[in-house]
Design a protein around this motif. Structure first.
Motif, PDB file in Angstrom:
ATOM      1  N   ILE A 171      55.147  34.803  27.126  1.00 22.82           N
ATOM      2  CA  ILE A 171      54.649  34.990  25.763  1.00 22.82           C
ATOM      3  C   ILE A 171      53.161  35.302  25.776  1.00 22.82           C
ATOM      4  O   ILE A 171      52.687  36.235  25.104  1.00 22.82           O
ATOM      5  CB  ILE A 171      54.943  33.733  24.920  1.00 22.82           C
ATOM      6  N   CYS A 172      52.397  34.520  26.535  1.00 21.11           N
ATOM      7  CA  CYS A 172      50.945  34.745  26.613  1.00 21.11           C
ATOM      8  C   CYS A 172      50.629  36.113  27.216  1.00 21.11           C
ATOM      9  O   CYS A 172      49.687  36.783  26.781  1.00 21.11           O
ATOM     10  CB  CYS A 172      50.296  33.637  27.453  1.00 21.11           C
ATOM     11  N   ARG A 173      51.412  36.520  28.185  1.00 19.88           N
ATOM     12  CA  ARG A 173      51.193  37.834  28.792  1.00 19.88           C
ATOM     13  C   ARG A 173      51.411  38.945  27.765  1.00 19.88           C
ATOM     14  O   ARG A 173      50.601  39.879  27.672  1.00 19.88           O
ATOM     15  CB  ARG A 173      52.140  38.017  29.976  1.00 19.88           C
ATOM     16  N   ALA A 174      52.492  38.859  26.999  1.00 17.29           N
ATOM     17  CA  ALA A 174      52.774  39.883  25.995  1.00 17.29           C
ATOM     18  C   ALA A 174      51.699  39.917  24.917  1.00 17.29           C
ATOM     19  O   ALA A 174      51.205  40.990  24.544  1.00 17.29           O
ATOM     20  CB  ALA A 174      54.150  39.633  25.378  1.00 17.29           C
ATOM     21  N   TYR A 215      44.130  36.764  33.330  1.00 17.01           N
ATOM     22  CA  TYR A 215      44.514  35.369  33.572  1.00 17.01           C
ATOM     23  C   TYR A 215      45.993  35.145  33.273  1.00 17.01           C
ATOM     24  O   TYR A 215      46.725  34.546  34.070  1.00 17.01           O
ATOM     25  CB  TYR A 215      43.658  34.429  32.728  1.00 17.01           C
ATOM     26  N   PHE A 216      46.455  35.609  32.123  1.00 17.35           N
ATOM     27  CA  PHE A 216      47.859  35.394  31.763  1.00 17.35           C
ATOM     28  C   PHE A 216      48.803  36.234  32.623  1.00 17.35           C
ATOM     29  O   PHE A 216      49.947  35.841  32.850  1.00 17.35           O
ATOM     30  CB  PHE A 216      48.074  35.684  30.280  1.00 17.35           C
ATOM     31  N   LEU A 217      48.330  37.391  33.084  1.00 19.58           N
ATOM     32  CA  LEU A 217      49.121  38.154  34.055  1.00 19.58           C
ATOM     33  C   LEU A 217      49.304  37.350  35.334  1.00 19.58           C
ATOM     34  O   LEU A 217      50.411  37.274  35.888  1.00 19.58           O
ATOM     35  CB  LEU A 217      48.422  39.482  34.352  1.00 19.58           C
ATOM     36  N   ALA A 218      48.221  36.723  35.783  1.00 15.92           N
ATOM     37  CA  ALA A 218      48.288  35.914  37.001  1.00 15.92           C
ATOM     38  C   ALA A 218      49.152  34.667  36.806  1.00 15.92           C
ATOM     39  O   ALA A 218      49.967  34.324  37.671  1.00 15.92           O
ATOM     40  CB  ALA A 218      46.880  35.520  37.439  1.00 15.92           C
ATOM     41  N   PRO A 257      45.587  30.204  39.068  1.00 13.34           N
ATOM     42  CA  PRO A 257      45.067  31.481  38.543  1.00 13.34           C
ATOM     43  C   PRO A 257      43.699  31.347  37.883  1.00 13.34           C
ATOM     44  O   PRO A 257      42.888  32.277  37.957  1.00 13.34           O
ATOM     45  CB  PRO A 257      46.131  31.901  37.521  1.00 13.34           C
ATOM     46  N   ALA A 258      43.439  30.203  37.264  1.00 16.07           N
ATOM     47  CA  ALA A 258      42.142  30.014  36.621  1.00 16.07           C
ATOM     48  C   ALA A 258      41.007  30.052  37.645  1.00 16.07           C
ATOM     49  O   ALA A 258      39.898  30.513  37.330  1.00 16.07           O
ATOM     50  CB  ALA A 258      42.120  28.686  35.865  1.00 16.07           C
ATOM     51  N   VAL A 259      41.289  29.610  38.868  1.00 16.59           N
ATOM     52  CA  VAL A 259      40.250  29.578  39.902  1.00 16.59           C
ATOM     53  C   VAL A 259      39.844  30.988  40.303  1.00 16.59           C
ATOM     54  O   VAL A 259      38.659  31.360  40.237  1.00 16.59           O
ATOM     55  CB  VAL A 259      40.745  28.785  41.133  1.00 16.59           C
ATOM     56  N   PHE A 260      40.828  31.818  40.722  1.00 19.23           N
ATOM     57  CA  PHE A 260      40.426  33.138  41.229  1.00 19.23           C
ATOM     58  C   PHE A 260      40.049  34.101  40.104  1.00 19.23           C
ATOM     59  O   PHE A 260      39.261  35.015  40.316  1.00 19.23           O
ATOM     60  CB  PHE A 260      41.488  33.728  42.164  1.00 19.23           C
TER      61      PHE A 260
END
Length: 483
Positions: A171-174, A215-218, A257-260
């Protein structure tokens, strides 16, 4: 220009706006001016001096020499494998076209793609429509799936908690894609000098939109990895069945994901703070692409191992019982069910570099990726929520409960209109018998009209063929049953 324009290379897989192209071109001009200042003192008499012609930084050249340079990579629409040419005449001046009073230059090889630009625009419009429809359908189905898994308490277990997080990442990605497209379209509208102030005010929001999109993709790819790890552990190790391990999985899915991505933001802000951050800025993109690619590869290996085990178990248990074609059919069905969850489609073109936009292979690749990437959320929600037996059981129970409530209310209104007073219930048959559901016999008792619903529903858990207290799990603790 300062240190903000250090990287201006445009990769083949970048798609940039007109304003971003202008901004990158300004950076190339600034770099060329610095080179000219450093070389001007070294120019010999009779040589053509280095200069910037608005597109290419031409080096100094000897008299009578034909100069060729690679078509600049910072011009997105150029053929980056071609060359541009200039002639330094015998007098040490760049050759002129006297009819227009301009310096002669041959950009024919560089503009190969521009001749078919209108075809590329049609392809991009079609791709945009495809992924917009795909993500919209996925978003709607995922919202319904998350509501169902959250609403029914009997579906609350570690496996479905992971599904909820996975659906939320889709959902976040979309949403982030829709927001990014809207923001980039708004920013690209500020192209004139009078709009420079407005465009500057939108830059911060544009960078934030691109950052959240990455971020949301990751997180989406890492939650797919979490699903793979969880299923693999249940089959081989069975050490993640405890709900306490859910927090470790949450850290992997949302925290890693938040780290990189934070590292990428810091590097981008300090080394290549160009316009909207929608340009990959050369090798900086590997900061977030390498972890994502690693997650895809690991998940694919888990998928292969799980399919291997399924095949071996299928052959062991059904040898001599099923026709080989039926065994292959069962294995194929199991494999197809797992493919959307593990994101196997990412592996098809993973090792294939992006080719020219006008090429047939590029179009096949982009249509394939846009369709499966945008519709993956729908497939996952459909298979692991809407087709799930537990979910269907709970939805049917809720529908029967609602039908029973409406039936009781209707009978209450009929009783009230007939004279009110007491209401007696023995055995009760309603339209719910169409679903093979009937209430067990209840000892007649006097009930007030206002208490009919509450009192009658208290007997609903004693339905035959599995009560609400037993449900799908047959009396087993739901947290264990859901495994």
């Amino acid at each position: 220009m300062g240190s903000s324009i250090l990287v201006y290379r445009i990769d083949a897989d970048d798609v940039i706006t007109r304003d971003e192209q202008i901004y990158v071109l300004i950076g190339a001009h600034a770099k060329c001016e610095r080179k000219i200042k450093a070389q001007i003192a070294l120019v010999k008499a009779g040589d053509c001096i280095p200069e910037w012609d608005g597109i290419i930084c031409w080096p100094q050249s000897r008299a009578g020499q034909l100069v060729s340079v690679l078509c600049p990579e910072y011009i997105y629409d150029f053929n980056h494998r071609g060359r541009a040419y200039r002639q330094c005449d015998a007098s040490g001046h760049w050759e002129q076209v006297h009819s227009v009073n301009r310096t002669w230059a041959n950009y024919t090889e560089c503009t190969t793609y521009l001749n078919s630009n209108y075809k590329s625009q049609e392809v991009f419009k079609r791709l945009h429509l495809m992924y917009t429809v795909g993500y919209s359908v996925s978003l709607a189905s995922l919202l319904v799936a998350v509501f169902i898994l959250c609403y029914f308490k009997r579906l609350h277990c570690t496996r479905n908690y992971i599904h909820i997080h996975l659906f939320t990442s889709f959902i976040c990605r979309a949403v982030s894609i829709f927001v990014k497209d809207a923001v980039l379209y708004t920013v690209s509208g500020y192209s004139s000098a009078s709009d420079s102030t407005a465009m500057t005010s939108h830059m911060a929001g544009c960078k934030v939109a691109v950052t959240f999109f990455l971020y949301f993709l990751a997180t989406n790819h890492f939650w797919i990895l979490v699903e793979g790890l969880y299923l693999h552990s249940l089959i081989f190790m069975a050490f993640l069945s405890d709900k306490n391990y859910l927090w470790a999985l949450i850290i992997i899915g949302w925290g890693v994901p938040a780290v990189f991505v934070s590292i990428w933001v810091s590097a981008r802000a300090s080394l290549a703070d160009t316009h909207c951050w929608d340009i990959s800025a050369g090798n900086l993109k590997w900061i977030y692409q390498v972890p994502i690619l690693a997650a895809i590869v690991v998940n694919f290996l888990l998928f292969i191992n799980i399919v291997r085990v399924l095949a071996s178990k299928l052959w062991e248990t059904n040898t001599g019982k099923l026709d080989p074609r039926q065994q292959y059919r069962k294995l194929l069905k199991s494999t197809l069910v797992l493919m959307p969850l593990f994101g196997v489609h990412y592996m098809v073109f993973m090792a294939l570099p992006y080719t020219e936009v006008t090429g047939l292979l590029w179009q096949v690749q982009m249509h394939y990726e846009m369709f499966f990437n945008s519709s993956q959320g729908f497939f996952v929600a459909f298979i692991y929520c809407f087709c799930n037996g537990e979910v269907q059981t709970e939805v049917k129970k809720a529908w029967l409960r609602r039908s029973l409530t409406q039936d009781i209310k209707q009978k209450s209104r009929m009783t009230s209109s007939a004279g009110g007073g007491s209401c007696y219930y023995g055995g009760m048959m309603s339209h719910t018998t169409m679903h093979s559901v009937s209430l067990s016999v209840v000892t007649p008792r006097s009930l007030s009209v206002g208490g009919v619903v509450a009192t009658s529903l208290s007997y609903y858990p004693s339905l035959p063929n599995g009560s609400l207290r037993q449900g799908y799990c047959g009396g087993i603790d739901p947290h264990k049953c859901c495994f």
